[in-house]
Every structure is written in C-alpha cells, then in structure tokens.
Design an enzyme around this catalytic site. Structure first.
Site, mmCIF file in Angstrom:
data_model
loop_
_atom_site.group_PDB
_atom_site.id
_atom_site.type_symbol
_atom_site.label_atom_id
_atom_site.label_comp_id
_atom_site.label_asym_id
_atom_site.label_seq_id
_atom_site.Cartn_x
_atom_site.Cartn_y
_atom_site.Cartn_z
ATOM 1 N N SER A 1 0.812 -1.230 0.000
ATOM 2 C CA SER A 1 0.000 0.000 0.000
ATOM 3 C C SER A 1 0.842 1.274 0.000
ATOM 4 O O SER A 1 0.402 2.304 0.505
ATOM 5 C CB SER A 1 -0.958 0.031 1.205
ATOM 6 O OG SER A 1 -1.649 -1.186 1.303
ATOM 7 N N ARG A 2 2.046 1.180 -0.530
ATOM 8 C CA ARG A 2 2.947 2.354 -0.598
ATOM 9 C C ARG A 2 3.354 2.871 0.785
ATOM 10 O O ARG A 2 3.840 3.991 0.907
ATOM 11 C CB ARG A 2 2.313 3.498 -1.409
ATOM 12 C CG ARG A 2 2.087 3.123 -2.882
ATOM 13 C CD ARG A 2 3.429 2.859 -3.554
ATOM 14 N NE ARG A 2 3.329 2.528 -4.971
ATOM 15 C CZ ARG A 2 3.380 1.271 -5.465
ATOM 16 N NH1 ARG A 2 3.507 0.240 -4.650
ATOM 17 N NH2 ARG A 2 3.321 1.063 -6.760
#
Ligand SMILES: Cc1cc2nc3c(=O)[nH]c(=O)nc-3n(C[C@H](O)[C@H](O)[C@H](O)COP(=O)(O)O)c2cc1C
Length: 216
Positions: free
Chosen positions: A194-195
């Site tokens: 999710s970065r």
C-alpha cells in the site's frame, strides 16, 4: 497502438517481501550497508555493486550514470573512472555526489550522499593491478566522454595501446583513478504494501549517526 502512457500508468508492484524497523538496523550505517549488500549477493541480484552516481556541474546542472562500487570501508565508497570524463570535470567543480543502489529482487533501495575526494595514487595503483589486461588497455584507449569521430578510431586507439604495452606490465594512465564518496547521509528503503514503505535514515552528527524514520 496502445497509448504508451496508459500502459506506464498501469505498471505497478505491491511490495510484500520484507519490513525494516528502527530496531532491525545496526547503529553503524556502513555495517547496515554491508548487511544489505550481502543479502543482495545472496539473492543473486545482477551486478549488485552497480550504483547510480549523481553529480552536478558548476551551474548546478545534474547528471547521473552507473559506476561500479569497488571498495567500501568506514572512509567511504570508492569507484574508478577517468578524471577527465564529464563526471571527473563535474567532481572537480563540485566535489559532492549522491549514490543510489536499487536491488529490485529484494524490493530495496539505498541512497548515500556526501562529499567526494580522489583516492591516493597507491590505492588506485593497487586496484589497477587487479584489472584484466584488456580492461587496462581499454582505459588507455578511451578518452572517456570525449567526442569520437567513429568506432574505428576507438579500435585504432586500442590497437595502439596493445602495441605500446605488449606484456602485462601496463602503467596506470595518469588521468585514470578513483573517487571516494564520504557519506554524511544514508537511507535504507524497504518496499511495503500500500505504498507504506519503510525508510530508515542515518544522518551524521559529529562522530555519531542519528537514526530516524522518514515518511514514504
Ligand atoms: C553496469 C555499468 C557499469 C559501469 N561502470 C563504470 C565504472 O565503474 N566507471 C566508469 O567510469 N564508468 C562506468 N560505466 C559507464 C558510465 O555509466 C558512463 O557511461 C561513463 O563513465 C561516462 O560518464 P560521464 O560522461 O558522466 O563521465 C558503467 C556503465 C554501466 C552500465
């Protein structure tokens, strides 16, 4: 044909291999680098010692290219090159550089920033002697980053170097040598889902290193 920009927009990887916590890293960033470098070798990352070297000229205009890390110790990170090349001229004007390693197999990036000094002649000579004969002749043949009229002229220069040095006794060209990047900052980046990547930074503070976490 598909819109290439649309294809690029769809290219993305979610990183899930590993995590990097403040408690996982060692206090000495050089030791942390060695640890990750050993991981990269163990993972058979191709050319794990290939690093992007960023420099700037006197006007601040940046340039980047790959060079090979050939030595590392607590003084810094050493690569070898031609002192008259573009990078050599830039480092003469501004002895500052950034280094970047990207090891995609491990979803890792290491960033290093610092000042730059030329390595001493004895160190350069010692590394020069380890290079294969043909690489040493290549260094004699190439006025690195100068404009050449054609490929044939380069091969003619190589043939001339072969004639000049018929045996294994090839002196180091006077304008070929090493630079050492003396780090003041390291950053170890581990890709996460999710970065929400992990970024652990070391900043030099006097004789010690302050460790912190940066937002991804
Ligand atoms: C994998 C790889 C390794 C390289 N290693 C070196 C190196 O150790 N030293 C070097 O001078 N150039 C090396 N090069 C070539 C440089 O990227 C660059 O083309 C050259 O040094 C000229 O750069 P400059 O015009 O900015 O000085 C390497 C290139 C690649 C792709």
């Amino acid at each position: 044909m598909d819109d290439p920009a649309a294809n690029l927009a769809d290219l993305r990887t979610d990183y899930k291999r590993a995590a990097l916590d403040e408690r996982d890293v060692v206090p000495d960033p050089f030791a942390q680098f060695t640890r990750w470098f050993d991981d990269a070798r163990a993972a058979f990352v191709p050319e794990p010692n290939a690093m992007t070297l960023a420099t700037a000229d006197a006007t601040g205009r940046p340039a980047a290219r790959i060079v090979l890390l050939k030595e590392v110790d607590h003084r810094g990170f050493v690569f070898y090159t031609n002192y008259d090349s573009h990078k050599g001229q830039q480092l003469d004007a501004r002895p500052l550089a950034a280094l970047l390693f990207f090891w995609p197999e491990l979803e890792r990036q290491v960033r290093i920033e610092g000042s730059v000094e030329a390595v001493d002649a004895a160190t350069a000579d010692a590394y020069w002697r380890t290079r294969p004969r043909l690489s040493r002749l290549g260094a004699w043949a190439s006025p690195q980053s100068a404009m050449l009229p054609d490929r044939a002229s380069l091969e003619a220069r190589f043939a001339a170097a072969e004639q000049r040095f018929p045996g294994d006794d090839i002196v180091r060209p006077p304008r070929w040598g090493g630079y050492r990047v003396l780090p003041v900052r390291f950053e170890f980046w581990q890709g996460r889902a999710s970065r929400l990547h992990d970024r652990i930074e070391y900043r030099q503070e006097g004789a010690s290193w302050r460790i912190g976490r940066l937002a991804p």
